[in-house]
Every structure is written in C-alpha cells, then in structure tokens.
Design a protein around this motif. Sequence first.
Motif, short mmCIF file in Angstrom:
data_model
loop_
_atom_site.label_atom_id
_atom_site.label_comp_id
_atom_site.label_asym_id
_atom_site.label_seq_id
_atom_site.Cartn_x
_atom_site.Cartn_y
_atom_site.Cartn_z
N LEU A 51 27.51 -0.34 30.85
CA LEU A 51 26.82 -0.90 32.00
C LEU A 51 26.50 0.17 33.04
O LEU A 51 25.42 0.16 33.65
CB LEU A 51 27.67 -2.01 32.64
N MET A 52 27.40 1.12 33.24
CA MET A 52 27.12 2.21 34.17
C MET A 52 26.00 3.10 33.66
O MET A 52 25.15 3.55 34.42
CB MET A 52 28.38 3.05 34.41
N ARG A 53 26.01 3.35 32.35
CA ARG A 53 25.07 4.32 31.77
C ARG A 53 23.67 3.75 31.62
O ARG A 53 22.68 4.41 31.93
CB ARG A 53 25.59 4.78 30.41
N THR A 54 23.58 2.50 31.14
CA THR A 54 22.27 1.96 30.79
C THR A 54 21.82 0.81 31.70
O THR A 54 20.68 0.38 31.61
CB THR A 54 22.27 1.45 29.34
N HIS A 55 22.73 0.32 32.54
CA HIS A 55 22.45 -0.82 33.43
C HIS A 55 22.15 -2.10 32.65
O HIS A 55 21.54 -3.04 33.19
CB HIS A 55 21.30 -0.49 34.40
N GLU A 56 22.60 -2.15 31.42
CA GLU A 56 22.55 -3.37 30.63
C GLU A 56 23.61 -3.28 29.54
O GLU A 56 24.26 -2.24 29.40
CB GLU A 56 21.16 -3.59 30.03
N SER A 85 24.25 -3.96 25.44
CA SER A 85 23.60 -4.22 24.17
C SER A 85 24.20 -5.46 23.50
O SER A 85 25.35 -5.84 23.77
CB SER A 85 23.74 -3.02 23.24
N ASP A 86 23.44 -6.06 22.62
CA ASP A 86 23.95 -7.20 21.86
C ASP A 86 25.19 -6.80 21.06
O ASP A 86 26.15 -7.57 20.95
CB ASP A 86 22.87 -7.74 20.91
N ALA A 87 25.16 -5.60 20.49
CA ALA A 87 26.29 -5.16 19.66
C ALA A 87 27.57 -5.06 20.49
O ALA A 87 28.64 -5.51 20.07
CB ALA A 87 25.96 -3.82 19.01
N THR A 88 27.46 -4.47 21.69
CA THR A 88 28.65 -4.34 22.55
C THR A 88 29.09 -5.70 23.05
O THR A 88 30.30 -5.98 23.13
CB THR A 88 28.36 -3.39 23.72
N PHE A 89 28.13 -6.56 23.38
CA PHE A 89 28.49 -7.91 23.83
C PHE A 89 29.24 -8.67 22.75
O PHE A 89 30.28 -9.30 23.02
CB PHE A 89 27.23 -8.68 24.24
#
Length: 214
Positions: free
Chosen positions: A156-161, A163-167
Amino acid sequence: MSSRLKFLAPLALTLSLAAAWAQTPPAPGAPKRFPQITLEQIAPEGQALAQEILKISSVGLAGPYNIMFRSPVFADRMKRLLDYLRFNTSLPPRLNEFAILIQGQAWKSQVEWYAHYPLALKAGLPQHVADDLKTGVRPRDMAPDEEVVYEVSTELMRTHELSDATFQKAKRVLNDQQLVDLVAVSGTYVTVAMLLALGQEMPPEGKPMPFPAR
C-alpha cells in the motif's frame, strides 16, 4: 508485471525506505517548536484526558501528545481512536505493534520506534523481525500472519493500492475486520509520525535515537 519487475519492486522499496532521512532534533540551542506542555497548563476540561495519557504513555505528555494538545478537540478524538487501535483492535497485539513499527521505520520516526519497539517485543514479535525491519530489509523467517502484515503495509505504501493476489493472500490469514483495522492503525501512525515531525519531537533526554540523524 514481469518476473524481473516483481523482483526489483521489493528491492526498490527496501532501498527507498533505507535511504529516507531520519526525523531530526532541533538545531543545538534552538528552542522547541512547541514548548513542552505541562499538566498545569492544560485547561480543566482537558485534565481527565491528560491523566489518562499519563497512565499509558511511555513519554508522558511529550511526543505526539505535546503537539496534539495544541488542538484540544482533535487531541480528545485522536486519543479515543488510539485507545481502540492500541487496546481494542481485532488484530493480535503482536501484529498491531508490527504494523506500527513498519510505519515508524518508513518515517524514521525516532519517538515511534523508541516507544513501540519494546512493546512489539513484549507482544511476541520476534526480535530478529523487528531488527531486520529497522535496517530496511524484508525481515527473515516471518510467521505467515506477520508476512501478510508486512506485504499489505508495504505494498500500500509503495503502489497506493493492493493487488488481487496480495488481497487474496491476506484474506486467507486475516478476516475482514482485521484487514480494516490493519489499514486503520497504519494510517493513524502515519499521522502520529507527521505530528512528531511537525514538532521535531524526540525520545526522552539521555535516550539514544533509534535512527542516525542526518
């Protein structure tokens, strides 16, 4: 994302976090931006809040509280939020404190790390995980839930979102409320780090600063 980019992204995050400047104290001889508030200076309507803080704070009315009391209504609301995030959150204390340390390291926040490093160890976070984090590298040998906290927070810090995989990986370990509370504690301690930077607040006198000052 190519396999090469997938490899480089965590490395880039590590380098950016490691290179960030540490929060620094006022110049020698310079006055504090916000003189240290004392219990006697707090208005009667704020006394109960101040007494609550003194019971739980490792820095007394210093640190973020010294800044927060400049906006009394905000201080009251923020203290209630911190009460939930510290003592009533759905996250286990070990993971909650780990999330706080991740933000403390990202911001090189002297007071956040000073205050929460011992709390994280007391809550059961392995010392090598905290120590690796402090140096800016991905901690070794994390438990699955620690790995999720680290990956959600840093992505979240790096991409501001997220990913589906991480979620989906996170959902196998944490429930909905725990994921929301993870984001809440992370964002709140960004606010705390910013307040500390605003006031150039440092650990108590005589205590070493966790991060070398610039």
